[in-house]
Structure formats: structure tokens, C-alpha cells
Design a protein around this motif. Structure first.
Motif, PDB file in Angstrom:
ATOM      1  N   PRO A 514       0.787  -1.236   0.000  1.00 17.10           N
ATOM      2  CA  PRO A 514       0.000   0.000   0.000  1.00 17.10           C
ATOM      3  C   PRO A 514       0.818   1.285   0.000  1.00 17.10           C
ATOM      4  CG  PRO A 514      -0.076  -1.053   2.145  1.00 17.10           C
ATOM      5  CD  PRO A 514       0.581  -2.018   1.228  1.00 17.10           C
ATOM      6  N   PHE A 515       2.086   1.209   0.413  1.00  9.87           N
ATOM      7  CA  PHE A 515       2.894   2.425   0.440  1.00  9.87           C
ATOM      8  C   PHE A 515       3.920   2.436  -0.684  1.00  9.87           C
ATOM      9  CE2 PHE A 515       1.569   1.937   4.966  1.00  9.87           C
ATOM     10  CZ  PHE A 515       0.661   2.990   4.957  1.00  9.87           C
ATOM     11  N   ASP A 516       3.436   2.055  -1.858  1.00  9.44           N
ATOM     12  CA  ASP A 516       4.209   2.239  -3.081  1.00  9.44           C
ATOM     13  C   ASP A 516       4.460   3.733  -3.289  1.00  9.44           C
ATOM     14  OD1 ASP A 516       4.480  -0.334  -3.758  1.00  9.44           O
ATOM     15  OD2 ASP A 516       3.103  -0.327  -5.435  1.00  9.44           O
ATOM     16  N   PRO A 517       5.382   4.098  -4.155  1.00 17.59           N
ATOM     17  CA  PRO A 517       5.665   5.527  -4.358  1.00 17.59           C
ATOM     18  C   PRO A 517       4.404   6.360  -4.580  1.00 17.59           C
ATOM     19  CG  PRO A 517       7.310   4.228  -5.488  1.00 17.59           C
ATOM     20  CD  PRO A 517       6.319   3.251  -4.927  1.00 17.59           C
ATOM     21  N   TYR A 518       4.343   7.467  -3.863  1.00 17.72           N
ATOM     22  CA  TYR A 518       3.208   8.393  -3.894  1.00 17.72           C
ATOM     23  C   TYR A 518       3.311   9.247  -5.156  1.00 17.72           C
ATOM     24  CZ  TYR A 518      -0.274  11.586  -1.853  1.00 17.72           C
ATOM     25  OH  TYR A 518      -1.400  12.336  -1.592  1.00 17.72           O
ATOM     26  N   LEU A 519       2.296   9.223  -6.008  1.00 19.50           N
ATOM     27  CA  LEU A 519       2.393   9.804  -7.344  1.00 19.50           C
ATOM     28  C   LEU A 519       1.670  11.136  -7.514  1.00 19.50           C
ATOM     29  CD1 LEU A 519       1.900   6.526  -9.418  1.00 19.50           C
ATOM     30  CD2 LEU A 519       4.047   7.653  -8.818  1.00 19.50           C
ATOM     31  N   CYS A 530       9.797  11.845   4.797  1.00 21.71           N
ATOM     32  CA  CYS A 530       9.847  10.648   5.646  1.00 21.71           C
ATOM     33  C   CYS A 530       9.665   9.363   4.836  1.00 21.71           C
ATOM     34  CB  CYS A 530       8.790  10.725   6.749  1.00 21.71           C
ATOM     35  SG  CYS A 530       7.100  11.008   6.180  1.00 21.71           S
ATOM     36  N   TYR A 531       9.814   9.456   3.512  1.00 23.60           N
ATOM     37  CA  TYR A 531       9.575   8.301   2.646  1.00 23.60           C
ATOM     38  C   TYR A 531      10.899   7.721   2.137  1.00 23.60           C
ATOM     39  CZ  TYR A 531       7.447   5.392  -0.963  1.00 23.60           C
ATOM     40  OH  TYR A 531       7.052   4.331  -1.735  1.00 23.60           O
ATOM     41  N   GLN A 532      11.029   6.417   2.248  1.00 19.08           N
ATOM     42  CA  GLN A 532      12.241   5.722   1.818  1.00 19.08           C
ATOM     43  C   GLN A 532      12.091   5.235   0.378  1.00 19.08           C
ATOM     44  OE1 GLN A 532      15.330   5.075   3.464  1.00 19.08           O
ATOM     45  NE2 GLN A 532      15.753   4.598   1.332  1.00 19.08           N
ATOM     46  N   GLU A 533      12.860   5.847  -0.511  1.00 14.74           N
ATOM     47  CA  GLU A 533      12.887   5.376  -1.894  1.00 14.74           C
ATOM     48  C   GLU A 533      13.786   4.138  -1.997  1.00 14.74           C
ATOM     49  OE1 GLU A 533      11.126   6.588  -4.244  1.00 14.74           O
ATOM     50  OE2 GLU A 533      10.529   8.591  -3.554  1.00 14.74           O
ATOM     51  N   TRP A 534      13.571   3.373  -3.072  1.00 11.22           N
ATOM     52  CA  TRP A 534      14.426   2.216  -3.317  1.00 11.22           C
ATOM     53  C   TRP A 534      15.804   2.682  -3.751  1.00 11.22           C
ATOM     54  CZ3 TRP A 534      15.504  -2.481  -2.253  1.00 11.22           C
ATOM     55  CH2 TRP A 534      16.324  -3.244  -3.076  1.00 11.22           C
ATOM     56  N   GLU A 535      16.838   2.214  -3.088  1.00 11.38           N
ATOM     57  CA  GLU A 535      18.195   2.687  -3.360  1.00 11.38           C
ATOM     58  C   GLU A 535      18.903   1.892  -4.437  1.00 11.38           C
ATOM     59  OE1 GLU A 535      20.134   2.613   0.395  1.00 11.38           O
ATOM     60  OE2 GLU A 535      19.066   4.383   1.162  1.00 11.38           O
ATOM     61  N   GLY A 536      18.381   0.745  -4.774  1.00 13.89           N
ATOM     62  CA  GLY A 536      18.988  -0.053  -5.832  1.00 13.89           C
ATOM     63  C   GLY A 536      20.207  -0.829  -5.361  1.00 13.89           C
TER      64      GLY A 536
END
Length: 605
Positions: A514-519, A530-536
Motif C-alpha cells: 500500500p505504500f508504493d511511491p506516492y504519485l 519521511c519516505y524511503q525510496e528504493w536505493e537499488g
């Protein structure tokens, strides 16, 4: 008699005389002579009536309120529909006096009065149903202010108003396809009510969030993802082609266009989410500082809304972020949300669909919330791993193979474990004895059990998990993955092929994060910090065996991945694949999950 006078002369009479005339009109109407009564209605219905005359009629009706029984509802309805809210303070004062006198003497009219007030929370419309273009923002604010004055006045004389108000608010909530100003005005006014009717705040928040979710589920997320990717690509090309000065000028000129969403429903939701986020921040912060008492009270109300509305909803992509925001104010809130979800997972009487949704919420929350400390991550991993091992103890011996319909919650919890591990493994490994801690989770037993979670969990999650665990020599998943792929290969005959393909579909775990990237662009400012993006993962971490394995996707797995979304992960994982999770589009009673890995930010390399 009233019938022998002009409208102007009647309105010019003193209050006592006009009261007498109104009472005579009512009495005559009761006896069947409605001429004076009809003229009174006609006068009140005149859109060009002078304010002075309207005031006197309202004063007379106030004095006659005890006589305005339900047989005179046409007259009362006409009085309620006068344009009092756009008049001066004196007229507003007289109308509110009439209103309170009426509901005190005739409770029959209470709902009609509430409906009249609530309709003023919306912009005016012309006779053909279109939005009036002449009203300025100041004019609208004036009407809204008068409507709230009237509602508070009615509340003072009729304490039972709250129990009648919520149904009226719900009935008048504007349809989602109406222009944005309708929803925005209505939501702002509903939230304003909570400031003087705090006991209704929980129900009003539930009503608002329910209607926002109605809009949210109508938005095609794959279209938003495609638009955002295109904009990011355009911006990259733009920066290459133009110098800094030109960029600044162009960015300033196009700011308004860039902040608007291309999709009309998404733009509408973006505006509404911004209103809601601002409200939550204002309620929970005093002089810029978080208030524990105010925050706790609001969080508890939102938690009930989460359980009743948000959690059971299929394919909501943005509205659940109200929980993400409010939990960022206090770690106790985050722990409470996790606790509620975990208790539902543990409760075998909770429907499987909700247990699976709770597993997805825990996984996505732990993975994406920067404010979740590593100690809480460890606690969640310990709870989840312990539950999985207990489930294996009870069910694995009698298992004949993977079965989503029978072991659905188990697979969802396994997938939650894999997902949390993927996002948090670097922090865990940075701990003293972090590798030893991960080995104590006994991941090898989980992936090798007869229920075979690697067969059912989403392929991209499985591939990423396999890559990371192999890299750190925690688990070796590729043999099992290859066996699972061979099991999904269809046989030659068309009938058998279709049967195997359907079987693989049945085995696929339907879930979502449910907390996929907010678009949404405007309201995302409340989430970004406060959102953690995927760092790869660095490309050179992939060895030749993994590359070889990633090329061996079978036909059935391709079908499953592409059937979810046009933007689903393509067969063949490399760590450069973008990691992003989005609801899929397969018809199912369970919410869906399609996982992709967010593009590595090459500008940081």
C-alpha cells in the motif's frame, strides 16, 4: 386584509402589523382560502426582494414560528431557500433568529433546516445545474461562514443535532465527477465542522476518507506511473539541452502546469489530499510543535477509520498515506498501527483477505517509513519469522504442495518477510553481529518447506530476495526457483496447456504493497521527507550465474507477469531493474500486487 395591499406596503408595515397579516394568511389557508398565503410565498420567493423587506418578513415569521406546523411546509421551505447567506449581517442575524425559533418550536423542520445549511457548503449552481462563475472566492467564504454560524446556532438550541447531521452530510457529498471546487469546498467545510463539533470528528473523517477512496480507486495507476516516468525523462533531456538561466525561466513559467496532474481524477484527489494533510498537521501541531494529546486523540480516530474503511478497500493507492503521515509524528503511533495489523494476522477468525492485507501493510510500512528505527524492524522480523516457523510446524507435514486458497495468509506473511528483508537488509547487516542475527531467522527452512513460498510469492520479490540472500550466503534459492519454473511449463496439448496456465494463475499470490511511491504532485510534499525510496543495487554485484538464471523465465511466468499491468516487471531480473509496487489489474476479490524495482538514481553515482 392582506389581499388588498401591495407587496411594498405590506413589507413597510411595522412588525406587529406584519405578524398579524402573516397569522391571518395562515388561518385563511387553513380554511381553504390560500390567496394571501400564496402571495406571501411569492414575495419570499422573489430573487430581487429588498433586504429590508426580507428582514421584516423574517421577523414576522419568527414571531409566528409556533403556528408554522407541517401543513405550511411550502412557506417554510420558501423562507429557508431565500438568498439570506449572501446578504448583510442584519439579514443574516434575522434569518438565524428565525431558524432557531423554528427548530425549537417545530422539530419537524430540523432535517430540512440541516439540509439547507449543508447545501451552502457547496458553490452555487445556476438553474441549468452548472457552476456559477460570478461568485468570487471572498463571496464563497462569506456564504460558508454564515452557514457555519447558522449550524452552530441550531446546535445550541437542539442538542440532538449531531445524530441527524451525519446522514445529511453523507447525502449531500458531491458526486466525484463534479468539478473539483465542489469536493474541495465540501471537504473544507466538513473539516471545519469538527472544530466546533469535536464529538463528530471521527464520523466526519470516516465520511471524507470514504469519499476520497471512491475517487482514488477510479484512478488508473499505470497511467500515473507512465506520466511520471515520461516527465522525468523529459526533464532529464531538458536539462541536457538548456543552460541554467533558461531552465530557471522555463521552470517558473511552467510551474502551474507541472504541479497539475494530467489525469483529471488524479488532480482532483491531489487537491483533496493536500486539504486533508494540512488539516491533520494543523490539528496535531500547536505553534509548530507536535502536541502529544491532540495527536493521540486524532490518531486513535484515524486508526478506527483505517480499520473500517482503508484496510478493507481494494486498489486504494494514496488515501492510506494519511496513516503514513500521522504515524510520522510519534513512534508510538507507528507501533500502534503495526500492532493492530499484527493482531489481525494472528487471529485465525479474521478473514484471510484482511490478514493478507495486514501483512502487506506491515511490510510496506516497515520498508518505506524512514522514521521506523532498526529496533522496530528487528522486532517485526522476529514476530513474522516466529509466526512462519510455527505455521510450518503445524501445516508442513500434511502439505501436498503450494495452495494459495488453503495457505493464503502464510504466503502473504512470507512475502512480507522477504519484502522487509529486501528494503532493510543493508541496515541490518550494518549492525554488530547483523549477519548472525539474519541467520537466526532460519530463512532456509522457510524457503525449503513443502508449502513452497517461492512458488507463490511475486516473482520480482522472489528474485530480489534470492539475489541478496545468495550474495550474503544466507539462503540459496535458485535451485528451488528453477524447479518451480519447470513445474509451471505447459504440456503440448491445448487443453492441458490451458489447465496448467490456469493452475499457475491460481497459485499466484494476489496482494499489494500500500505504500508504493506516492504519485500525486501537490500533496507529495507532506510525504517526501519521511519516505524511503528504493536505493537499488550496484550492477557489478550480479554474477554470471544469476544473469544466466534470469534469462530462463518460462512461458507461464511471462503470462502472469504481463497480465498484471502493461508496466509489470519484464522477465529477467537484474539489479538495475526499477523496484516499484503497484496494484495489478487481474479481476479478483483480493487486492493485487505487481512489484518493480525503482530506477537507480544515476545522478548519485
Amino acid at each position: 386584509m392582506m389581499s388588498g395591499e401591495t407587496s411594498e406596503s405590506r413589507a413597510a408595515h411595522g412588525p406587529a402589523v406584519l405578524v398579524s397579516l402573516v397569522l391571518n394568511a395562515l388561518q385563511n389557508a387553513k380554511q381553504g382560502n390560500t390567496k394571501d398565503y400564496d402571495m406571501l410565498i411569492q414575495k419570499l420567493a422573489d430573487p430581487d426582494i429588498k433586504e429590508m423587506h426580507l428582514q421584516r418578513y423574517l421577523m414576522a415569521l419568527t414571531s409566528c414560528s409556533a403556528s408554522l406546523t407541517k401543513q405550511y411546509d411550502t412557506l417554510v421551505g420558501t423562507a429557508l431557500n431565500t438568498r439570506w447567506a449572501v446578504c448583510g449581517d442584519k439579514t443574516v442575524e434575522e434569518f438565524i433568529e428565525f431558524l432557531t425559533s423554528l427548530v425549537s418550536a417545530q422539530t419537524y423542520y430540523l432535517r430540512a433546516c440541516l439540509r439547507m445549511i449543508v447545501k451552502l457548503f457547496l458553490p452555487g449552481v445556476s438553474k441549468d445545474g452548472h457552476l456559477k462563475t460570478g461568485d468570487s472566492e471572498a463571496d464563497l467564504d462569506k456564504v460558508f461562514c454564515h452557514a457555519h454560524e447558522a449550524l452552530q446556532a441550531v446546535l445550541e438550541v437542539v442538542p440532538a443535532v449531531p445524530q441527524f447531521l451525519i446522514p445529511v452530510l453523507s447525502e449531500n457529498f458531491p458526486y466525484m465527477k463534479k468539478p473539483t471546487i465542489f469536493q474541495a469546498s465540501y471537504v473544507k467545510n466538513l473539516l471545519q465542522i469538527t472544530k466546533y463539533l469535536p464529538d463528530l470528528r471521527s464520523k466526519i473523517l470516516e465520511l471524507v476518507i470514504h469519499n476520497l477512496i471512491t475517487i482514488d480507486v477510479e484512478i488508473p495507476k499505470h497511467e500515473l506511473e507512465h506520466n511520471e516516468a515520461a516527465i522525468e525523462e523529459d526533464h532529464t533531456q531538458f536539462e541536457v539541452d538548456m543552460d541554467e538561466a533558461n531552465i530557471a525561466v522555463e521552470a517558473s513559467a511552467n510551474h502551474d502546469e507541472e504541479i497539475c496532474m494530467e489525469n483529471e481524477m488524479a488532480d482532483k484527489l491531489d487537491i483533496l489530499m493536500e486539504i486533508l494533510f494540512k488539516y491533520i498537521h494543523e490539528v496535531t501541531h500547536i505553534n509548530g510543535e507536535h502536541s502529544v494529546d491532540a495527536g493521540t486523540e486524532l490518531f486513535n480516530e484515524l486508526l478506527l477509520v483505517f480499520e473500517n474503511v482503508i484496510l478493507p478497500t481494494h486498489a486504494s493507492c494514496h488515501v492510506q498515506y494519511v496513516m503514513f503521515q500521522v504515524c510520522s509524528f510519534d513512534l508510538d503511533f507507528a507501533n500502534s498501527l503495526l500492532d493492530v495489523c499484527w493482531k489481525k494476522i494472528e487471529d485465525p477468525n479474521t478473514p484471510s483477505i484482511l490478514r493478507q492485507a495486514c501483512a502487506a501493510y506491515i511490510a510496506s510500512f516497515i520498508a518505506r517509513a524512514k522514521y521506523i528505527p532498526i529496533s522496530t524492524v528487528q522486532t517485526c522480523l522476529d514476530l513474522v519469522a516466529h509466526w512462519i516457523h510455527c505455521y510450518i510446524d503445524m501445516n508442513d507435514a500434511g502439505c501436498l504442495g503450494p495452495d494459495v486458497s488453503r495457505y493464503g495468509p502464510f504466503y502473504s506473511v512470507c512475502q512480507a518477510l522477504f519484502y522487509m528483508f529486501i528494503f532493510r537488509h543493508k541496515q541490518l547487516l550494518d549492525l554488530e553481529e547483523g549477519l548472525k542475527y539474519l541467520r537466526r531467522l532460519n530463512l532456509d527452512r522457510i524457503v525449503t518447506c513443502r508449502m513452497n513460498p517461492l512458488k507463490v510469492c511475486l516473482p520480482t520479490v522472489v528474485k530480489m530476495f534470492a539475489h541478496i540472500t545468495r550474495q550474503h550466503e544466507l539462503v540459496f534459492c535458485y535451485t528451488i526457483i528453477e524447479q518451480n519454473n519447470r513445474m509451471m511449463l505447459p504440456v503440448a496439448t491445448p487443453t492441458s496447456s490451458r489447465a496448467v496456465l490456469n493452475l499457475s494463475f491460481m497459485n499466484q499470490l494476489d496482494s499489494f504493497f500500500p505504500f508504493d511511491p506516492y504519485l500525486l504532485r501537490r500533496s507529495s510534499k507532506f510525504i517526501k521527507s519521511c519516505y524511503q525510496e528504493w536505493e537499488g543495487i550496484e550492477e557489478d554485484e550480479v554474477d554470471e550465474d544469476e544473469k544466466k538464471h534470469s534469462e530462463g523465465e518460462d512461458e507461464a511466468e511471462e503470462y502472469l507477469e504481463y497480465s498484471r499491468s502493461p508496466d509489470a516487471t519484464v522477465p529477467g531480473f537484474t539489479p538495475d531493474t526499477p523496484m516499484c509496487v503497484s496494484p495489478g489489474f487481474i479481476s479478483s476479490p483480493i487486492t493485487h500486487l505487481t512489484v518493480q524495482v525503482n530506477a537507480v538514481n544515476r545522478s548519485r553515482r
